[in-house]
Design a protein around this motif. Structure first.
Motif, short mmCIF file in Angstrom:
data_model
loop_
_atom_site.label_atom_id
_atom_site.label_comp_id
_atom_site.label_asym_id
_atom_site.label_seq_id
_atom_site.Cartn_x
_atom_site.Cartn_y
_atom_site.Cartn_z
N ARG A 1 0.85 -0.96 -0.17
CA ARG A 1 -0.01 -0.01 -0.07
C ARG A 1 1.01 1.17 0.04
O ARG A 1 1.98 1.31 0.20
N LYS A 2 0.17 2.36 0.04
CA LYS A 2 0.85 3.67 0.18
C LYS A 2 0.26 4.33 1.32
O LYS A 2 -0.95 4.61 1.24
N ILE A 3 1.17 4.82 2.10
CA ILE A 3 0.52 5.68 3.46
C ILE A 3 0.86 7.02 3.30
O ILE A 3 2.31 7.33 3.30
N MET A 4 0.31 8.12 3.14
CA MET A 4 0.70 9.22 2.63
C MET A 4 1.96 9.47 1.89
O MET A 4 3.11 10.24 1.93
N GLY A 5 1.58 8.78 0.60
CA GLY A 5 2.67 8.74 -0.55
C GLY A 5 3.68 7.77 -0.44
O GLY A 5 4.33 7.88 -1.46
N GLN A 6 3.87 7.16 0.69
CA GLN A 6 5.14 6.53 1.11
C GLN A 6 4.72 4.80 0.87
O GLN A 6 3.62 4.50 1.23
N PRO A 7 5.47 4.06 0.08
CA PRO A 7 5.18 2.71 0.24
C PRO A 7 5.21 1.96 1.64
O PRO A 7 6.18 2.16 2.26
N PHE A 8 4.33 0.95 1.78
CA PHE A 8 4.17 0.22 3.06
C PHE A 8 3.77 -1.14 2.66
O PHE A 8 3.09 -1.11 1.89
N THR A 9 4.65 -1.98 3.33
CA THR A 9 4.31 -3.59 3.20
C THR A 9 3.81 -4.02 4.54
O THR A 9 4.53 -3.92 5.44
N VAL A 10 3.02 -5.08 4.23
CA VAL A 10 2.71 -6.24 5.71
C VAL A 10 2.67 -7.38 4.69
O VAL A 10 2.27 -7.40 3.59
N SER A 11 2.97 -8.57 5.44
CA SER A 11 2.86 -9.75 4.88
C SER A 11 2.55 -11.07 6.07
O SER A 11 2.51 -10.62 7.30
N MET A 12 2.09 -11.83 5.49
CA MET A 12 1.57 -13.07 6.36
C MET A 12 2.05 -14.18 5.98
O MET A 12 1.99 -14.45 4.50
N PHE A 13 2.85 -15.17 6.92
CA PHE A 13 3.09 -16.37 6.41
C PHE A 13 2.12 -17.72 6.56
O PHE A 13 1.43 -17.37 7.38
N LEU A 14 1.85 -18.34 5.73
CA LEU A 14 0.89 -19.36 5.46
C LEU A 14 1.57 -20.71 5.48
O LEU A 14 2.57 -21.13 4.55
N THR A 15 0.95 -21.48 6.13
CA THR A 15 1.74 -23.13 6.08
C THR A 15 0.43 -23.89 5.97
O THR A 15 -0.71 -23.55 6.29
N ILE A 16 0.56 -25.17 5.23
CA ILE A 16 -0.46 -26.09 4.70
C ILE A 16 -0.61 -27.45 5.83
O ILE A 16 0.65 -27.95 5.58
#
Length: 232
Positions: free
Chosen positions: A121-136
């Motif tokens: 995403r972008k927050i106040m014009g700055q790139p920002f990332t979040v992530s989630m790990f998934l296992t099966i």
């Protein structure tokens, strides 16, 4: 007098120790915030290209449905998945969901045994990332294979089973409990791809995540996974 000196000395040491702990905590928090503010590097993910340069890809929903109907295994590459996500996300966020979904990009990084779903995403014009790990996690039940998607990527270290790695805020790997802060975003994302998720993770009898590829098999036993076809 002696007792008074001892009391003052002990109190002074305790105060210094507490101050040191607070200082270390403040430094740690500040360092964590710096790493959170920096988006993680996603250029190593297969299929990482600007949206304008994404080439046409197969309709994964149709590919998954055909595999289930005809009973044959398929292997999806990380590159194909991410190109399809890039093209699909724009159209799926439109219409009725335009006001509730605001995700710039989504990438899937496939590692041995787990996947990482990255939201950009972008927050106040700055790139920002979040992530989630998934296992099966799969097991055999009375009605066949049971599939459970677990929201973690294993432990931080093999000698310490807890806490589990939940994902990343920016460049910082966070414990599983922190996923509560971003879970609504992932629930919204899952609602966009409900059909594809159902076909890939509920209808498939065998699922295996490897480096850069996802192996799906609607019928074959686990012992046959090594003989699956190469990436399409």
């Amino acid at each position: 007098m002696a007792d008074s000196s001892i009391h003052k000395s002990g109190g002074g040491c305790l105060g210094k120790l507490l101050g040191l702990v607070l200082l270390i905590s403040a430094i740690g928090l500040g360092t964590a915030m710096v790493f959170i503010a920096q988006p993680q590097d996603v250029t190593d993910i297969g299929g990482f290209v600007p949206l304008s340069k994404i080439t046409p890809t197969r309709d994964l929903k149709g590919v998954l449905q055909n595999a289930i109907d005809r009973g044959y295994p398929i292997t999806l590459s990380e590159t194909e998945i991410n190109r399809w996500l890039g093209r699909s996300l724009v159209s799926k966020q439109g219409g009725l969901l335009a006001n509730s979904i605001s995700i710039d990009r989504v990438w899937v990084r496939l590692e041995d045994g787990y996947a990482e779903v990255v939201i950009g995403r972008k927050i106040m014009g700055q790139p920002f990332t979040v992530s989630m790990f998934l296992t099966i996690q799969q097991s055999e039940g009375s009605k066949g294979a049971l599939t459970e998607v677990q929201l973690h990527g294993g432990s931080y270290h093999q000698d310490f089973p807890q806490p589990l790695r939940g994902g990343r805020f920016g460049r910082l790997v966070v414990p599983q409990g922190f996923l509560l802060l971003v879970l609504p975003s992932y629930q919204q994302l899952a609602s966009l791809f409900r059909d594809e998720i159902h076909l890939a993770f509920e209808e498939m009898a065998r699922i295996k995540i490897e480096k850069h590829r996802l192996i799906l098999n609607p019928t074959a036993p686990a012992s046959d996974l090594d003989s699956l076809p190469s990436v399409f």
